[in-house]
Design an enzyme around this catalytic site. Structure first.
Site, PDB file in Angstrom:
ATOM      1  N   CYS B  88      65.475 107.801  20.116  1.00 31.06           N
ATOM      2  CA  CYS B  88      66.046 107.981  18.850  1.00 31.06           C
ATOM      3  C   CYS B  88      65.210 108.261  17.633  1.00 31.06           C
ATOM      4  O   CYS B  88      65.696 108.581  16.597  1.00 31.06           O
ATOM      5  CB  CYS B  88      67.008 106.931  18.752  1.00 31.06           C
ATOM      6  SG  CYS B  88      68.198 106.768  19.976  1.00 31.06           S
ATOM      7  N   HIS B 344      75.737 109.985  15.158  1.00 34.91           N
ATOM      8  CA  HIS B 344      74.421 109.903  15.988  1.00 34.91           C
ATOM      9  C   HIS B 344      74.161 110.958  16.823  1.00 34.91           C
ATOM     10  O   HIS B 344      73.969 110.623  18.108  1.00 34.91           O
ATOM     11  CB  HIS B 344      74.210 108.518  16.550  1.00 34.91           C
ATOM     12  CG  HIS B 344      72.707 108.212  17.073  1.00 34.91           C
ATOM     13  ND1 HIS B 344      71.647 108.638  16.559  1.00 34.91           N
ATOM     14  CD2 HIS B 344      72.453 107.303  17.934  1.00 34.91           C
ATOM     15  CE1 HIS B 344      70.541 108.279  17.376  1.00 34.91           C
ATOM     16  NE2 HIS B 344      71.213 107.389  18.014  1.00 34.91           N
TER      17      HIS B 344
END
Lengths: 482, 401
Positions: B88, B344
């Site tokens: 991420c 996200h």
């Protein structure tokens, strides 16, 4: 020196199917099942098979025993997970046995367990005989009610035996009461009354009488008769026909365990040993295309009982009335598992081999430079203060007790039996592992600080290619296990 | 002796697509959407871009490997393009590559772009996928919520916290982010929620319920960076410069050595300490104006605010319940809705956070604009699992701040 049994053990899955729930489900089709709809039977978890249950029984049996003395492992089962890959070899690996122990699979008959035992007793070397079955049965069949899942293990050899072998006799008779062909998923069985009258009653008394005659033992002196026939009253009838005392007939465990296939005679024998007194004579017989009969006599060493007794394993079952889960986990229903379940579980066999000590033996490392235990074993020590290169010797983790550091019950990830419990287990002697848990009782969820022990289970099934890979999982440890 | 990145590189322009379930749009569409905005904002021609860095996490789900998909989508004619993947932190990694390239003098103007197209899996949440042939042999089949949920069990045990108190603080985090998201037209989730809704939602992974988890979104974000001198020469005023860029990666000690208790992020603490030093910040609680942290799960945000040395250890619950991190609090956290509501799209997330700081410092954040003149903004990403992860931190701020 006497030849006989040096130690014994067993493994019974903790979950017990409530037979009334099964009978009720199928009553619309077969009301007759209600006659069998009492009590419970053991259910192997989704991650258990004959191999993993054998490992559990063997660990129970070998507690406190020197494993390096083992010359052979005999694995008996009619439900071995691999047809061409030696299953006993996986068991030997999970027990961290040396590679010069002979390993052998014995299969194809309900007598497999007792025949393996007879052969091992004749073999001379110290041997582990382990039998396990996870028998498939069609939904709504009587077998589904009477079968159970479980394993038993016996350590055979010379020396300070807990029970010496008095004698044995075998009868090979191709009497086909049931069978399963090459491609068969389920057993095909003939009428129970015929099996009783022409099979059990004709073959078994003959074998027992021959055994008593060859050993010169009076049938009346037998204190326990272990005979795994599931049908009511069969063992008592056989005992009577063979001249054994009525009071010697051991409970066939139909009430709460079920018949555990090739393991069942050995399971009954192990349970009998657990309550035997020095001098007790135990006769165990099995039935399957003939009959094996073995006679043991308990010695003064019989007072050495296993740490986790078989009776206590029978006791601690958790009744489960969720028949839908049983059917689902045994592939009896086509259930929607969701797209997440589609993940390909292919195993690179070359990597499987390279990582085998880590996965099957749970072998980690011990850094000789700083003393840190670690899993997996690695070239460079994990201790940030150390970092020494190539200083790790093998360190087994499978028998270590850990403490729970963190955990969750995950309902998002795919698990055949959600929620998936997993978390960080930290071993008291150093090392830790983020790992799957198994056999968690939702009524008693994990908590941080809880003691955990490791058990050998199926990690993943590759349904496309028929492979399964094994690894160790954590489960709460009881006080006796710590 | 390294002097760090402080004030060596300025942001020339930024762009960010709308995040969400972009059923009709491909990864290419999302990349073009963010890039067109960034290029117009920078006020340059595409041909002035000397090099590009492309961040994406789960490329097998959309564009496939390499940097070629970015170069083709944007038609970048034969310039150097590098693809980066670091869980991420992939978006921030792209930014780091572009910023370092400018700082080194290797190029004048560089592009950092991230994208993720996650809504082609057929189910909610991140794609279930192999972790590599060795890891698959022994790792649990852990999901992201299941991994991060464990922070809660360890945090409760360490600080002797009542589960209900923790759950309420986690719920406050999500309610706050939904409030903020409702003022963000580009956010994936723009509806407000209540404490009761959060607390009573179905459990995803104990003790995280549905509203403790961020959305999985499609989206892209882009930054064009250059030197402060070139930015000024191009007519830019009130520059936003990079103050710190730090990365900390697990060595395996959390996963394998008994020195970590599972209740915090070792990497975040290491990266934050270095970032403050690089940015010359010694009282972060007073000096940082805005935070965008990796709130993949409410509990992650909670412990992160301690790991960034803003709340004292064991004291995040009090700050959260006091409203310290609310949009109108002392130091807002996720004023744009965060991962929780902005969304996200993995490879874009780090750049989206910097985009929000950039807008806020220029007074261009619309309805959610912070009035107290933000001057220093900190962004934070976490990739992987609490026990083995990548943490990236970026600090941006007004030139000279």
């Amino acid at each position: 020196m006497d030849t006989g049994l040096l130690a014994y053990g067993a493994y019974l899955p903790v979950r017990r199917l409530d037979r009334a729930a099964v009978a009720q489900t199928h009553a619309w089709f077969n009301p007759g099942l209600k006659g069998l709809g009492r009590g419970t039977r053991t259910i192997a978890n989704w991650d258990e098979d004959a191999v993993t249950m054998s490992v559990a029984a063997a660990r129970n049996c070998l507690e406190g025993q020197e494993r390096d003395a083992l010359g052979a492992v005999w694995l008996a089962s009619t439900s071995l997970p691999f047809r061409d890959r030696q299953n006993a070899g996986i068991v030997g690996d999970a027990l961290s046995l040396k590679s010069d122990a002979m390993t052998l699979d014995v299969a194809s008959s309900q007598r497999a367990g007792t025949t393996a035992l007879m052969a091992a007793l004749k073999g001379g070397a110290q041997a582990l005989v382990v039998a396990a079955d996870r028998r498939a049965a069609k939904a709504g069949s009587p077998q589904e009610m009477t079968y159970g899942d479980g394993a038993a293990a016996l350590l055979v050899g010379k020396g300070d035996v807990v029970a010496r072998l008095v004698g044995s006799h075998t009868e090979a008779v191709d009497f086909v009461d049931h069978y399963r062909g090459e491609d068969g998923e389920f057993d095909y069985a003939w009428e129970e009354r015929w099996v009783r009258d022409e099979g059990h009653m004709k073959i078994t008394p003959r074998a027992i009488k021959a055994l008593l005659e060859s050993t010169g033992v009076d049938g009346a002196s037998i204190s326990q008769f272990c005979y795994p026939a599931a049908a009511r009253g069969v063992a008592a009838k056989v005992a009577k026909a063979a001249g054994l005392p009525d009071g010697a007939v051991a409970d066939n465990l139909q009430g709460n365990i079920g018949e555990t296939g090739a393991a069942h005679p050995l399971l009954m024998l192990a349970l009998a040993l657990e309550s035997a007194k020095p001098g007790d004579r135990i006769l165990v017989a099995s039935f399957g295309q003939g009959c094996d009969a073995l006679l043991f006599e308990a010695t003064d060493a019989i007072t050495n009982r296993p740490a986790i007794g078989i009776a206590s394993q029978i006791e601690k079952g958790r009744t489960d009335a969720n028949y839908a889960r049983f059917m689902t986990l045994n592939g009896m229903m086509t259930v929607e598992h969701g797209i997440r379940a589609e993940l390909d579980k292919a195993t690179a066999l070359s990597n499987h081999w390279r990582s085998k000590d880590m996965t099957q033996r749970m072998m980690g490392g011990h850094c000789e430079a700083c003393g840190t235990n670690q899993f997996p074993k690695s070239r460079i020590c994990v201790n940030p203060e150390c970092g020494a290169v190539d200083t790790q010797r093998d360190e087994g983790f499978s028998d270590k007790i850990g403490k729970l550091n963190s955990f969750t019950a995950d309902r998002l990830t795919y698990s055949p039996d959600p929620p998936a419990y997993y978390g960080m287990v930290q071993f008291d002697s150093g090392g830790r592992l983020m790992c799957d848990f198994t056999d968690i009782d939702a009524e008693h969820p994990p908590e941080v600080g809880m003691a955990m022990r490791m058990v050998f289970r199926v990690k993943d099934y590759d349904t496309k290619r028929g492979f399964r890979r094994y690894f160790w999982k954590a489960m709460p440890a009881t006080q006796e296990e710590i | 002796m390294a002097t760090g990145i402080r004030d060596k590189v300025a942001i020339l322009g930024m762009g960010c697509s709308r995040f969400g379930e972009r059923w009709d749009d491909s990864a290419d569409d999302l990349m073009v959407e963010a890039f067109v905005e960034a290029l117009a904002d920078a006020g340059i021609d595409k041909s002035q871009i000397d090099a590009a860095w492309f961040g994406t996490g789960i490329e097998e789900q959309h564009v496939g490997k390499s940097s070629v998909p970015l170069a083709m989508a944007l038609r970048l004619q034969n310039i150097p393009v590098t693809r980066v993947e670091n869980y991420c932190a992939s978006g921030t990694e792209a930014f780091r590559g572009a910023v370092y390239a400018v700082a080194s003098g290797a190029c004048d103007i560089a592009l950092a772009q991230g994208v993720e197209k996650l809504k082609d899996t057929g189910y909610g949440g991140l794609p279930q996928r192999s972790r590599g042939t060795t890891n698959d042999l022994y790792w649990p089949n852990a999901s992201a919520p299941g991994s991060f949920a464990q922070l809660a069990s360890a945090y409760r045990a360490k600080h002797d916290i009542n589960p209900d108190d923790l759950k309420r603080a986690m719920a406050h985090i999500s309610v706050k982010s939904h409030d903020n998201g409702s003022r963000n037209p580009k956010a994936h989730l723009q509806k407000k929620i209540t404490m009761d809704q959060v607390i009573n939602a179905p459990i995803i992974a104990e003790p995280l319920g549905l509203f403790d988890c961020c959305g999985v979104s499609d989206g892209s974000a882009a930054a064009i960076v250059t030197t402060p001198e070139i930015a000024k020469a191009l007519g830019k005023k009130d520059l936003i410069t990079v103050k710190a860029l730090q990365l900390a990666v697990s060595s395996g000690s959390e996963a394998g050595h008994n020195s970590w208790d599972g209740s915090y992020f070792q990497t975040t603490r290491a990266a934050a300490a270095r970032a403050y030093k690089e940015a010359d910040i010694d009282k972060p609680r007073d000096q940082v104006s805005l935070f965008e942290v990796h709130d993949c799960f409410s509990v992650t945000e909670l412990v992160t605010m301690e790991d960034l040395f803003i709340s004292p250890e064991g004291g995040a619950i009090k700050d959260i319940m006091d409203g310290f991190y609310d949009a109108d609090g002392k130091v807002p956290c996720q004023i744009d809705g965060g991962l929780k509501c902005f969304g996200h799209p993995i490879g874009a997330s780090g750049l989206r956070m910097i985009y929000e700081m950039y807008l806020q410092m220029q007074g261009r954040a619309g309805e959610r604009q912070r009035q107290e003149d933000p001057s220093i903004g900190m962004t934070h990403n976490l990739g992987g699992f609490p026990h083995q992860n990548v943490c990236s931190i970026t600090i941006v701020g007004r030139e000279g701040a």
